[in-house]
Design a protein around this motif. Structure first.
Motif, PDB file in Angstrom:
ATOM      1  N   ASP A   1       0.861  -1.173   0.000  1.00  0.00           N
ATOM      2  CA  ASP A   1       0.000   0.000   0.000  1.00  0.00           C
ATOM      3  C   ASP A   1       0.903   1.230   0.000  1.00  0.00           C
ATOM      4  OD1 ASP A   1      -1.983   1.869   0.237  1.00  0.00           O
ATOM      5  OD2 ASP A   1      -2.506   1.361   2.320  1.00  0.00           O
ATOM      6  N   TYR A   2       1.419   1.580  -1.180  1.00  0.00           N
ATOM      7  CA  TYR A   2       2.436   2.629  -1.267  1.00  0.00           C
ATOM      8  C   TYR A   2       1.883   4.000  -0.904  1.00  0.00           C
ATOM      9  CZ  TYR A   2       0.908   5.066  -5.516  1.00  0.00           C
ATOM     10  OH  TYR A   2       0.214   5.844  -6.410  1.00  0.00           O
TER      11      TYR A   2
ATOM     12  N   ASP B   1       6.333   4.342   5.489  1.00  0.00           N
ATOM     13  CA  ASP B   1       5.759   4.031   4.177  1.00  0.00           C
ATOM     14  C   ASP B   1       6.718   3.128   3.404  1.00  0.00           C
ATOM     15  OD1 ASP B   1       7.769   5.768   3.331  1.00  0.00           O
ATOM     16  OD2 ASP B   1       6.401   7.446   3.058  1.00  0.00           O
TER      17      ASP B   1
ATOM     18  N   ASP C   1      10.709  -0.759   3.755  1.00  0.00           N
ATOM     19  CA  ASP C   1      10.731   0.561   4.396  1.00  0.00           C
ATOM     20  C   ASP C   1      12.140   0.785   4.924  1.00  0.00           C
ATOM     21  OD1 ASP C   1      10.237   2.946   5.628  1.00  0.00           O
ATOM     22  OD2 ASP C   1       8.914   2.139   7.189  1.00  0.00           O
TER      23      ASP C   1
ATOM     24  N   LYS D   1      -0.800   4.503   1.138  1.00  0.00           N
ATOM     25  CA  LYS D   1      -1.417   4.438   2.465  1.00  0.00           C
ATOM     26  C   LYS D   1      -2.895   4.810   2.451  1.00  0.00           C
ATOM     27  CE  LYS D   1       1.252   5.759   5.874  1.00  0.00           C
ATOM     28  NZ  LYS D   1       2.152   6.557   6.749  1.00  0.00           N
ATOM     29  N   ASP D   2      -3.590   4.316   1.392  1.00  0.00           N
ATOM     30  CA  ASP D   2      -5.029   4.574   1.311  1.00  0.00           C
ATOM     31  C   ASP D   2      -5.849   3.368   1.748  1.00  0.00           C
ATOM     32  OD1 ASP D   2      -4.614   2.870  -0.801  1.00  0.00           O
ATOM     33  OD2 ASP D   2      -5.717   4.056  -2.275  1.00  0.00           O
TER      34      ASP D   2
END
Length: 563
Positions: free
Chosen positions: A340-341, A417, A411, A343-344
């Motif tokens: 989930d690059y 992220d 990360d 972060k949604d």
């Protein structure tokens, strides 16, 4: 007639060049004297390997000088236990060479003597001519022994051997042997047991394709995709039917149906791919199980040609819908990674592509720093089975034509992220730092360009310091180590020489030291991985430390002594 004559005139010089090159396959026919010396020494070491494996020492006189001396070759001092495995290691022996070679070899062979199966091999990885009558070689020694009770011994050593050159018709003989590193592992029983035939029924027509190698199908199936013998097809493990057991998806080459091996209550595996609509006959490379729609079940992602194909899991191990994410050009995807690059809350997918046309046809230029490959792509999950190619707007179009074979999210700076590491086969690797959904290639400043034949990447915390480390697989080449480090090799191209030398060294273990990395491969003893592929960190013995599984090899067939 004029056209035929012109074609013949052009073709002839090419044929002559090929003929001249073929003649130099035998080292004695070339002008590299050190290669001729290593070939002669290698023949002698083959004889020595036979003696260590159980032959008679009476033949030692044909290999070694009567006064040949050595350091101790077996000194596994201060052994340490790792689960059921005991490991003894010694660095370079200090002090003078003080024992006869025969005595040193006898002690080396002691733990192998009672074995029911023994294998001993040498590989010359460095040669230096001293004068007309002598030369030095750096040699890797490996021995493996298995016993009736399942126990075993493995020895790995690095030796420096000095040789006396004989007359033109005589083989060189060993003068001295100096041990520079030694490792001996013992196990009380087999660590892993071959159980394939107990869980897979090769009599089943569909499963019989797993009983043979990729070379079996070369020339027997259509050539719409990559040659089957290349073996670039992947595996994925996941619980597709939520029964608590792991299942296995096996990607196959062109013309062979992919397999979905579902685990049964008795532990056997049954193929359900055709029944569930995922028995693709197209050349399939990278495959993944991942929950792409947040409904808690495992969906199936497949790299099929220039498309990433998503098969949606209904939740019971059956698939309800196929979603296709297609690249803008025909080049095939090779490997996939999800994260989930942005972060949604949902997973996005990144796909690596390797060659524009076909392996062996698309030529990397320049070989050691290529930037003429196909583009990789990031597909953003928009929800409701919609995926958008955001490669350009996310910044991932920078340095994005590098013959990529593997990708992994990491990360690396621990800012919360996922960053992205890409291993490239012909040149520099990428480390894309994620800055609020925008990426910047920081591989050079982070120390992980690893300009070599990148073919695999894995993330783990091998030193348990809380920071993610990185293991990258490349190629170890004995010939490359011997030749690329000779003074005459690319004498006038020092910068390119250093870059090309890196191609022969092998795999790289990068220790994370706070967003930057240090190469600890040699210190950790994980450099030599032969022709490395998709290695993985995994805790095999449940001791809390990440081990490394490093698959290797390429088109070697059944050559037993290939190192």
């Amino acid at each position: 007639m004029l056209l035929v004559a012109a074609v013949s005139a052009v073709a002839q010089p090419v044929d002559d060049r090929v003929t001249r090159l073929e003649a130099k396959v035998l080292p004695r026919n070339g002008d590299w004297e050190t290669e001729a010396l290593q070939a002669a020494a290698a023949a002698q070491l083959t004889s020595l390997a036979d003696m260590i494996a159980g032959g008679s020492w009476s033949e030692l006189a044909s290999v070694a000088h009567p006064d040949a001396a050595s350091t101790a070759l077996r000194d596994a001092s201060s052994p340490r236990a790792f689960g059921t495995v005991t490991v003894g290691q010694t660095s370079a022996m200090v002090g003078p060479i003080h024992v006869s070679l025969s005595a040193a070899l006898s002690r080396l062979r002691d733990p192998l003597a009672a074995a029911t199966e023994r294998r001993v091999v040498f590989k010359i990885i460095g040669v230096r001519q001293v004068d007309n009558s002598s030369f030095l070689t750096n040699v890797r020694y490996e021995a493996f022994a298995s016993f009736d009770d399942g126990s075993g011994v493995q020895q790995v050593g690095r030796w420096r051997i000095s040789w006396r050159v004989g007359d033109a018709d005589k083989a060189p003989k060993i003068l001295t042997v100096h041990m520079e590193r030694f490792e001996e592992l013992t196990r009380p029983r087999a660590l892993l047991t071959e159980c394939t035939t107990s869980v897979i029924d090769f009599e089943d027509k569909r499963l019989s394709t797993l009983a043979v190698g990729g070379e079996t199908w070369h020339g027997r199936v259509d050539g719409l995709g990559e040659w089957n013998l290349m073996g670039h097809n992947g595996l994925a493990v996941g619980d597709i039917d939520a029964d608590g057991d792991e299942d296995l998806y096996v990607a196959m080459g062109t013309g062979l149906p992919n397999l979905l091996l579902v685990r049964q209550a008795d532990g056997t595996l049954v193929d359900r791919a055709e029944k569930l609509g995922v028995a693709w006959l197209d050349d399939t490379k990278g495959v993944l199980f991942a929950d792409m729609d947040n409904d808690t079940d495992q969906d199936l992602l497949m790299a099929i040609g220039n498309a990433i194909v998503l098969a949606k899991n209904r939740g019971d191990g059956t698939f309800e819908r196929i979603v296709t994410m297609r690249a803008p050009t025909p080049a095939a995807f090779y490997s996939l990674a999800v994260a989930d690059y942005d972060k949604d809350g949902d997973l996005d997918v990144y796909g690596c592509r390797y060659v524009k046309v076909q392996y062996g046809i698309s030529i990397p230029l320049p070989f050691h720093d290529a930037n003429n490959g196909p583009t990789n792509h990031l597909m953003r999950n928009e929800g409701k089975d919609v995926y958008t190619d955001v490669t350009i707007r996310s910044g991932l179009s920078t340095n994005n034509q590098r013959f990529s074979l593997a990708c992994v999210w990491i990360d690396h700076d621990m800012d919360g992220d996922p960053d992205l590491y890409v291993a490239n086969d012909f040149g520099r690797n990428n480390l894309y730092k994620n800055e609020s959904g925008k990426f910047i290639d920081v591989a050079a400043e982070a120390g992980v360009e690893d300009q070599a034949a990148g073919m695999g990447a894995s993330v783990g915390d091998f030193d348990l310091d809380g920071k993610p480390d990185l293991y990258v697989t490349n190629m170890f080449s004995a010939a490359g180590n011997r030749i690329a480090y000779q003074d005459r090799f690319k004498r006038d191209e020092n910068r390119h020489k250093r870059q090309i030398q890196r191609y022969s060294l092998g795999n790289t273990l990068f220790r994370n030291v706070g967003g930057r990395f240090e190469d600890v491969s040699d210190r950790a003893g994980v450099r030599m991985g032969r022709w490395g592929w998709g290695a993985r960190f995994c805790d095999l013995d449940n001791d809390g430390y990440d081990d490394i599984i490093a698959p290797n090899g390429f088109l070697t067939g059944r050559v037993k002594d290939d190192l």
